[in-house]
Design a protein around this motif. Structure first.
Motif, mmCIF file in Angstrom:
data_model
loop_
_atom_site.group_PDB
_atom_site.id
_atom_site.type_symbol
_atom_site.label_atom_id
_atom_site.label_comp_id
_atom_site.label_asym_id
_atom_site.label_seq_id
_atom_site.Cartn_x
_atom_site.Cartn_y
_atom_site.Cartn_z
ATOM 1 N N CYS A 8 0.844 -1.190 0.000
ATOM 2 C CA CYS A 8 0.000 0.000 0.000
ATOM 3 C C CYS A 8 0.886 1.248 0.000
ATOM 4 C CB CYS A 8 -0.892 -0.020 1.241
ATOM 5 S SG CYS A 8 -1.912 1.472 1.449
ATOM 6 N N LEU A 15 0.889 -6.364 0.187
ATOM 7 C CA LEU A 15 -0.212 -6.783 -0.675
ATOM 8 C C LEU A 15 0.323 -7.809 -1.673
ATOM 9 C CD1 LEU A 15 -1.809 -3.273 -1.269
ATOM 10 C CD2 LEU A 15 -2.747 -5.125 0.124
ATOM 11 N N CYS A 32 -4.172 -0.495 0.111
ATOM 12 C CA CYS A 32 -4.907 -1.567 0.788
ATOM 13 C C CYS A 32 -6.370 -1.140 0.896
ATOM 14 C CB CYS A 32 -4.313 -1.854 2.163
ATOM 15 S SG CYS A 32 -4.533 -0.540 3.376
#
Length: 81
Positions: A8, A15, A32
């Motif tokens: 993110c 992620l 995110c």
């Protein structure tokens, strides 16, 4: 082909390629779900575009086209566009 960025841009949360929590804009800025739905209210702070769920690349395709590894995080986090 999507770069599948690894984290993110706001909070640095990992992620991975199979994450259903990744959100992207049309320029592939990556956030995110918590940041996208929270402080960003569904809009990219870089371009103002809509943030949508990033598609998942099948694992067998990652062998030929791996996810990105360069981490890009905004110093101080994000603010809404």
């Amino acid at each position: 082909m999507l770069e599948l960025r690894p984290c993110c841009e706001c909070c640095g949360t990992d992620l991975p390629p199979a994450s259903r929590e990744a959100r992207i804009c049309s320029y592939e800025c990556t956030f995110c779900a918590g940041c996208a739905d929270g402080v960003l209210r569904g809009l990219c702070p870089n371009c103002g575009g809509e943030l949508v769920r990033r598609p998942i690349r099948p694992a067998e395709r990652l062998l030929k086209h791996p996810a990105g590894t360069v981490r890009k995080v905004k110093p101080g986090g994000c603010v809404a566009a």
